[in-house]
Design an enzyme around this catalytic site. Structure first.
Site, mmCIF file in Angstrom:
data_model
loop_
_atom_site.group_PDB
_atom_site.id
_atom_site.type_symbol
_atom_site.label_atom_id
_atom_site.label_comp_id
_atom_site.label_asym_id
_atom_site.label_seq_id
_atom_site.Cartn_x
_atom_site.Cartn_y
_atom_site.Cartn_z
ATOM 1 N N ASP A 235 20.837 -48.563 -0.941
ATOM 2 C CA ASP A 235 20.673 -49.975 -0.589
ATOM 3 C C ASP A 235 21.534 -50.896 -1.433
ATOM 4 O OD1 ASP A 235 18.798 -49.038 1.149
ATOM 5 O OD2 ASP A 235 17.062 -49.895 0.141
ATOM 6 N N GLY B 266 15.151 -42.565 -6.068
ATOM 7 C CA GLY B 266 14.848 -42.719 -4.644
ATOM 8 C C GLY B 266 15.593 -41.692 -3.817
ATOM 9 N N PHE B 267 15.754 -41.976 -2.521
ATOM 10 C CA PHE B 267 16.433 -41.042 -1.636
ATOM 11 C C PHE B 267 17.861 -40.760 -2.094
ATOM 12 C CE2 PHE B 267 13.246 -42.803 1.399
ATOM 13 C CZ PHE B 267 12.608 -41.618 1.679
ATOM 14 N N GLY C 80 18.178 -44.107 -10.646
ATOM 15 C CA GLY C 80 17.334 -44.246 -9.456
ATOM 16 C C GLY C 80 16.864 -42.909 -8.933
ATOM 17 N N ALA D 97 16.677 -45.596 4.822
ATOM 18 C CA ALA D 97 16.541 -44.373 4.045
ATOM 19 C C ALA D 97 17.654 -43.386 4.380
ATOM 20 C CB ALA D 97 15.168 -43.743 4.311
ATOM 21 N N GLU E 200 5.504 -53.993 11.469
ATOM 22 C CA GLU E 200 4.602 -52.856 11.301
ATOM 23 C C GLU E 200 3.290 -53.281 10.645
ATOM 24 O OE1 GLU E 200 7.956 -49.319 10.792
ATOM 25 O OE2 GLU E 200 7.329 -50.511 9.061
#
Length: 452
Positions: free
Chosen positions: A316, A16-17, A14, A327, A178
């Site tokens: 996650d 991601g963050f 991964g 995040a 949003e």
């Protein structure tokens, strides 16, 4: 090769963050890192809805992984999808984009592949109601939003126009709230005075939420504040509503009292629910780890899987102390996992402290100047969210570009990133009909073939 000669092999699944912060924590460690991701970019997921609504471009929320990691010479990036883990042999099995297979041996494994959109067992909804988890999703949503206004303008049927100008969002979490606010902003400000046959400001935006309030994780105070903001914008919030059917013309909703309602809407967007990807089930089966209702893997306080100290699950995908899928959780857990490995390589013998999450707060931006922010006991609204996001955007160019784009939107309501490629419905395939009469002279202009 002996272990004291070969550097310790760390495989991170991964980009991601969680994965990037693990890499950063390992920067000074004598390890060889292999970062595996099916995408070649790092995506700032919290701002996907701004890409979908035309505020930011793809390049402002996504950066090439190789560019981000160019100053980490010990890191090798591999474009592949992890499919299984041989726990006994300590090998990750992965599939390349061309279908070929890879075997990646490891001494330490960090799993931070995140979660995917969940349709709660109704995967057939996906073709009619795209989610918002990937860059491709955001571009698909952008196309559906702006193409809907174009289709309404081109239609001569008032009923069909109304369907095109109705937008239904399933889910009242941060993404749903949003995106609903953004669509109302687009209809009421961005597109005003641009159309002739229709009034974009008459567009209906409906949010369907199964619980008793939007933004439930933010607490009752901010939930009510968000509901009032949505109402002021003209968003119709439907609470206690479960979507039971979705097709290309709308959706069917089951109300709290058990009754059902059909809603005609040509644009349905799915912003509810997440689930773990298939690798999580494969990893749980191989290690004996428990999974929660969403398929996330339960971990020990040090983020390892019970009985497997060499495997850490972060972001996650981990299930620990009911931490939210934010995040900030991914960043902190990834950094923690990287530090634990670095300390182990350095020979530190002190028992590591368990992972502790520092709550930096949650934010949801609804429309210009309208946001709700939760930081512990501190609740606020307004533009604080800007500074939270700008800090974590990867790359100087992304930060500057985002600030400029935000300034344009706030000052004039204009959105610079509205380009999209129209899609054609499967039910509207065009087929060429050969012209009647003798074949035309190839040098003589003639009427183009008619379409069915």
């Amino acid at each position: 090769m002996d272990d004291h000669v070969r550097p310790r092999r760390v495989v991170i699944l991964g980009g991601g963050f969680a994965g990037l912060f693990a890499v950063r924590a390992l920067r000074s460690a004598p390890v060889a890192v292999t970062l595996v991701d099916p995408c070649a970019h790092h995506l700032f997921q919290p701002l996907l809805y701004q890409c979908a609504s035309g505020i930011l471009s793809e390049g402002q929320i996504a950066q090439p992984l190789r560019a981000v990691l160019r100053r980490h010479p010990q890191v090798r990036c591999v474009l592949a999808t992890a499919t299984d883990v041989d726990v006994a042999g300590r090998v990750v099995h992965a599939q390349k984009p061309d279908g070929g297979s890879l075997e990646l041996p490891y001494d330490d494994l960090i799993v931070g592949i995140g979660v995917r959109q969940s349709y709660f067992g109704n995967d057939e909804f996906a073709s009619h109601a795209p989610g918002m988890k990937t860059l491709a999703d955001a571009l698909t949503v952008r196309t559906k939003i702006y193409q809907a206004f174009e289709a309404a303008e081109a239609s001569e049927d008032p009923q069909e126009r109304a369907q095109w100008l109705t937008f239904a969002l399933v889910g009242g979490g941060p993404t749903g709230v949003e995106l609903a606010g953004q669509i109302r902003e687009i209809a009421g400000h961005t597109l005003d005075r641009e159309f002739r046959a229709v009034d974009p400001g008459q567009a209906r935006v409906l949010v369907f939420e199964g619980s008793d309030g939007v933004l439930g994780a933010f607490g009752p105070v901010l939930s009510r504040r968000a509901a009032r903001t949505l109402d002021a914008l003209g968003v119709e919030v439907n609470l206690g509503s479960i979507v039971t059917q979705v097709d290309d013309r709308g959706l069917t909703v089951r109300r709290k009292d058990g009754g059902t309602e059909r809603v005609e809407a040509r644009t349905v967007l799915w912003t509810a629910g997440v689930e773990a990807p298939p690798l999580a089930t494969a990893l749980a089966r191989a290690t004996g780890a428990e999974q929660d209702r969403a398929g996330r893997i339960r971990v020990e306080p040090d983020l390892t899987i019970a009985g497997h100290p060499e495997i850490r699950v972060v972001g996650d995908l981990m299930s620990l102390d009911k931490l939210p899928g934010l995040a900030e959780v991914a960043m902190q857990s990834g950094a923690y996992a990287g530090r634990r490995i670095r300390h182990s390589v350095e020979g530190r013998t002190r028992t590591p402290r368990p992972f502790r999450y520092l709550d930096l707060g949650s934010a949801a931006y609804i429309s210009r100047g309208k946001a709700v922010v939760k930081m512990g006991r501190f609740h606020a609204s307004g533009l604080i969210w800007l500074f939270i996001h700008i800090v974590f955007l990867t790359g100087f160019r992304s930060r500057v570009g985002a600030l400029i784009s935000w300034a344009v939107v706030f000052a004039a309501g204009s959105r610079r990133e509205r380009a999209f490629t129209p899609t054609v419905s499967d039910t509207a395939d065009v087929q060429a009909v050969p012209p009647s009469g003798p074949p035309a002279d190839p040098l003589t202009p003639h009427e183009p073939p008619r379409t069915a």
